[in-house]
Design an enzyme around this catalytic site. Structure first.
Site, short mmCIF file in Angstrom:
data_model
loop_
_atom_site.label_atom_id
_atom_site.label_comp_id
_atom_site.label_asym_id
_atom_site.label_seq_id
_atom_site.Cartn_x
_atom_site.Cartn_y
_atom_site.Cartn_z
N GLU A 122 0.84 -1.21 0.00
CA GLU A 122 0.00 0.00 0.00
C GLU A 122 0.87 1.25 0.00
O GLU A 122 0.50 2.28 -0.58
CB GLU A 122 -0.95 -0.03 1.21
CG GLU A 122 -2.09 -1.04 0.98
CD GLU A 122 -2.76 -1.55 2.23
OE1 GLU A 122 -2.55 -1.00 3.33
OE2 GLU A 122 -3.51 -2.54 2.10
N GLY A 198 -6.08 -7.86 1.33
CA GLY A 198 -7.35 -7.17 1.52
C GLY A 198 -8.43 -7.55 0.52
O GLY A 198 -9.47 -6.91 0.44
C1 PEP Z 1 -1.67 -6.62 4.86
O1 PEP Z 1 -2.14 -5.50 4.79
O2 PEP Z 1 -0.47 -6.77 5.02
C2 PEP Z 1 -2.57 -7.76 4.73
C3 PEP Z 1 -2.06 -8.96 4.60
O3 PEP Z 1 -3.92 -7.48 4.73
P1 PEP Z 1 -5.11 -8.57 4.75
O4 PEP Z 1 -4.77 -9.58 5.81
O5 PEP Z 1 -6.33 -7.77 5.11
O6 PEP Z 1 -5.17 -9.16 3.40
#
Ligand code: PEP
Length: 271
Positions: A122, A198
């Site tokens: 991100e 996500g």
């Molecule tokens: C992350 O943001 O590192 C992640 C793995 O998110 P999620 O578990 O929501 O996929």
């Protein structure tokens, strides 16, 4: 003043190598909760109380929580005396100076952070962090005596074109070129396929194992000792299967870290 009762329990590199040779034991597991930009003082207090009461530590697993910066001190206080360790979600690569809104690694060390997530997809995508900047952040974290959790992972396009290992290799090599490989004895790697973070999609065990094995093979003498986490929609229902894989040493969690029961179930699956 803010010191927690947590002590690094991981054996030294030599011991790990001996251990894995002698008994083929897995590395110490690690579960990291990345809260991202979620929470409030009130919500965090409830979540942290449940997590601190529900995780009593384990001889073979560590648990880390990375709250947003404004809540670091509150989280540190709420975790005092517990077996849960404090981490941060990012850091600035510079030691100090005119970088409005940024936070240095030594500031995180002041608050007793032990781990810092570096190169989360991100931040690479939304904050345009370059591979080189990620390498500089990695170095800054280590210089401050903290442990970087270096995230790498391919986009859906890379995966569909069969270029996933190429992307991961590029992301790793720029850090290797910047710091050398030997400093990875104080580092954690996380494989986070961008298309799985996500989204509710998880890499298959075969996809995850292929990449983890590849990443391990890039580490030379540290291959057997480095911890490599998987991240991407890990939940209580799929954690145990992932943790059973030979080259997966725990998880980096987003969504699942915001629910105490789900988070604790995943921590227990890592034991
Ligand atoms: C992350 O943001 O590192 C992640 C793995 O998110 P999620 O578990 O929501 O996929």
């Amino acid at each position: 003043m803010f010191k927690s009762s947590w002590l690094p329990l991981a054996p030294a590199l030599g011991e790990v190598l001996l251990l894995s040779k002698a008994s083929n034991a897995k590395r110490r597991q690690l579960v990291v909760g990345n809260w991202k930009m979620n929470g409030s003082l009130n919500e965090n207090a409830g979540l942290l109380a449940k997590i601190a009461a529900g995780w009593h530590g384990a001889h073979n697993a560590d648990v880390v929580i990375c709250p947003p910066f404004p809540y670091l001190m509150h989280t540190q206080n709420a975790l005092l005396g517990s077996a849960v360790v404090l981490g941060a979600q990012t850091v600035n690569e510079h030691a100090k100076g005119a970088y409005t809104g940024e936070v240095s690694a030594s500031m995180l060390a002041d608050l007793d952070c032990k781990f810092v997530i570096i190169g989360h997809n991100e931040r690479r995508r939304m904050q345009h962090e370059s591979d080189l900047q990620v390498a500089q952040k990695f170095e800054a974290v280590q210089k401050a005596g903290l442990t970087p959790i270096l995230c790498v992972g391919e986009s859906l396009e890379d995966r569909e074109q069969g270029k996933h290992l190429e992307t991961i290799s590029r992301q790793l090599n720029i850090v290797f070129a910047h710091t050398g490989k030997d400093v990875f004895d104080n580092a954690v790697l996380a494989y986070e396929p961008v298309w799985a973070v996500g989204t509710g999609k998880t890499a298959t065990p075969e996809q995850a194992e292929e990449v983890h094995k590849f990443m391990r093979s890039q580490l030379g003498v540290l291959a057997d000792s480095i911890r490599i986490l998987y991240g991407g929609s890990v939940k209580a229902h799929n954690a145990r299967q992932l943790f059973a894989l030979a080259d997966i040493d725990g998880a980096l969690l987003g969504g699942a870290s915001l629910d105490a029961d789900e988070f604790l179930a995943i921590c227990k699956a890592a034991e």
